[in-house]
Design an enzyme around this catalytic site. Structure first.
Site, PDB file in Angstrom:
ATOM      1  N   HIS A   6       0.819  -1.201   0.000  1.00 18.40           N
ATOM      2  CA  HIS A   6       0.000   0.000   0.000  1.00 18.40           C
ATOM      3  C   HIS A   6       0.859   1.261   0.000  1.00 18.40           C
ATOM      4  O   HIS A   6       2.040   1.214   0.281  1.00 18.40           O
ATOM      5  CB  HIS A   6      -0.997   0.024   1.173  1.00 18.40           C
ATOM      6  CG  HIS A   6      -0.418   0.332   2.507  1.00 18.40           C
ATOM      7  ND1 HIS A   6      -0.219  -0.633   3.456  1.00 18.40           N
ATOM      8  CD2 HIS A   6      -0.021   1.485   3.075  1.00 18.40           C
ATOM      9  CE1 HIS A   6       0.284  -0.083   4.554  1.00 18.40           C
ATOM     10  NE2 HIS A   6       0.417   1.213   4.335  1.00 18.40           N
ATOM     11  N   ARG A  10      -2.365  11.529   3.328  1.00 21.23           N
ATOM     12  CA  ARG A  10      -3.220  12.188   4.311  1.00 21.23           C
ATOM     13  C   ARG A  10      -4.258  13.013   3.566  1.00 21.23           C
ATOM     14  O   ARG A  10      -3.910  13.735   2.630  1.00 21.23           O
ATOM     15  CB  ARG A  10      -2.382  13.083   5.228  1.00 21.23           C
ATOM     16  CG  ARG A  10      -1.500  12.291   6.154  1.00 21.23           C
ATOM     17  CD  ARG A  10      -0.612  13.201   7.010  1.00 21.23           C
ATOM     18  NE  ARG A  10       0.153  12.412   7.939  1.00 21.23           N
ATOM     19  CZ  ARG A  10       1.317  11.835   7.661  1.00 21.23           C
ATOM     20  NH1 ARG A  10       1.864  11.991   6.466  1.00 21.23           N
ATOM     21  NH2 ARG A  10       1.952  11.120   8.560  1.00 21.23           N
ATOM     22  N   GLU A  53      -3.966   3.723   1.223  1.00 24.32           N
ATOM     23  CA  GLU A  53      -4.358   4.006   2.601  1.00 24.32           C
ATOM     24  C   GLU A  53      -4.586   5.501   2.749  1.00 24.32           C
ATOM     25  O   GLU A  53      -3.688   6.301   2.509  1.00 24.32           O
ATOM     26  CB  GLU A  53      -3.255   3.565   3.564  1.00 24.32           C
ATOM     27  CG  GLU A  53      -3.517   3.915   5.007  1.00 24.32           C
ATOM     28  CD  GLU A  53      -2.320   3.632   5.912  1.00 24.32           C
ATOM     29  OE1 GLU A  53      -2.286   4.200   7.006  1.00 24.32           O
ATOM     30  OE2 GLU A  53      -1.416   2.865   5.526  1.00 24.32           O
ATOM     31  N   ASN A  57      -6.702  12.687   9.818  1.00 25.95           N
ATOM     32  CA  ASN A  57      -6.395  13.185  11.154  1.00 25.95           C
ATOM     33  C   ASN A  57      -7.582  14.036  11.609  1.00 25.95           C
ATOM     34  O   ASN A  57      -7.920  15.040  10.985  1.00 25.95           O
ATOM     35  CB  ASN A  57      -5.102  13.988  11.150  1.00 25.95           C
ATOM     36  CG  ASN A  57      -3.912  13.085  10.930  1.00 25.95           C
ATOM     37  OD1 ASN A  57      -3.737  12.108  11.642  1.00 25.95           O
ATOM     38  ND2 ASN A  57      -3.101  13.388   9.923  1.00 25.95           N
ATOM     39  N   HIS A  72       3.879  11.416  -7.636  1.00 32.06           N
ATOM     40  CA  HIS A  72       2.542  11.008  -8.029  1.00 32.06           C
ATOM     41  C   HIS A  72       2.339   9.516  -7.782  1.00 32.06           C
ATOM     42  O   HIS A  72       3.293   8.770  -7.625  1.00 32.06           O
ATOM     43  CB  HIS A  72       2.274  11.319  -9.504  1.00 32.06           C
ATOM     44  CG  HIS A  72       3.152  10.572 -10.458  1.00 32.06           C
ATOM     45  ND1 HIS A  72       4.357  11.066 -10.895  1.00 32.06           N
ATOM     46  CD2 HIS A  72       3.021   9.363 -11.054  1.00 32.06           C
ATOM     47  CE1 HIS A  72       4.922  10.200 -11.725  1.00 32.06           C
ATOM     48  NE2 HIS A  72       4.132   9.144 -11.834  1.00 32.06           N
ATOM     49  N   GLU A 122      -1.196   9.672 -12.076  1.00 33.74           N
ATOM     50  CA  GLU A 122      -0.941   9.451 -13.491  1.00 33.74           C
ATOM     51  C   GLU A 122      -1.751   8.239 -13.938  1.00 33.74           C
ATOM     52  O   GLU A 122      -1.674   7.179 -13.332  1.00 33.74           O
ATOM     53  CB  GLU A 122       0.548   9.195 -13.722  1.00 33.74           C
ATOM     54  CG  GLU A 122       0.921   8.998 -15.164  1.00 33.74           C
ATOM     55  CD  GLU A 122       2.410   8.743 -15.349  1.00 33.74           C
ATOM     56  OE1 GLU A 122       2.891   8.930 -16.472  1.00 33.74           O
ATOM     57  OE2 GLU A 122       3.091   8.352 -14.360  1.00 33.74           O
TER      58      GLU A 122
END
Length: 131
Positions: A6, A10, A53, A57, A72, A122
């Site tokens: 993964h 954020r 993932e 927060n 990217h 991309e």
């Protein structure tokens, strides 16, 4: 041998990000781990075992500064022209299609799209080393 599983980014607005990644790439919630200060949301689809993932927060109110180190994420699709048209129809604002052939030989065809937090993705046509 290591296996990539993964990549984490954020995000500021969970609902907006979930909507984008579902409409753009068909990514659905595979798992969700909720903690007092943050939530981890793992997204996947049937094309690959690799997951994205999303970290939310809970006390964050300002957009993240992506800095100058992030490049990217990349995904591959079978029909780049159809995906570009679909992204446009979904209002996802894809950038122009590019045929990258610096020495006259086609290396890749692609376009970029930004997610709601500004992360660049991309979208590559499946061919050559990107099959």
């Amino acid at each position: 041998m290591a296996k990539a599983i993964h990549s984490m980014i954020r995000v500021l607005d969970e609902a907006r990000s979930l909507d984008f990644y579902d409409r753009a790439f068909g990514l659905k919630i595979a798992d969700r781990l909720d903690f007092p200060d943050f939530t981890l949301i793992y997204l996947s689809n049937a094309e690959t075992g690799f997951e994205l993932e999303l970290t939310v927060n809970k006390d964050r109110t300002e957009p993240y500064d992506l800095g100058d180190g992030y490049g990217h994420l990349a995904v591959s699709v079978a029909d780049l022209d159809a995906e570009h048209a679909r992204f446009e129809a979904e209002g996802l604002n894809p950038r122009k299609l590019v045929s990258f052939a610096p020495a006259g030989t086609l290396v890749a065809r692609f376009f970029f799209v930004a997610d709601p937090d500004g992360y660049q993705i991309e979208v590559l046509e499946r061919s050559g080393r990107f099959t």
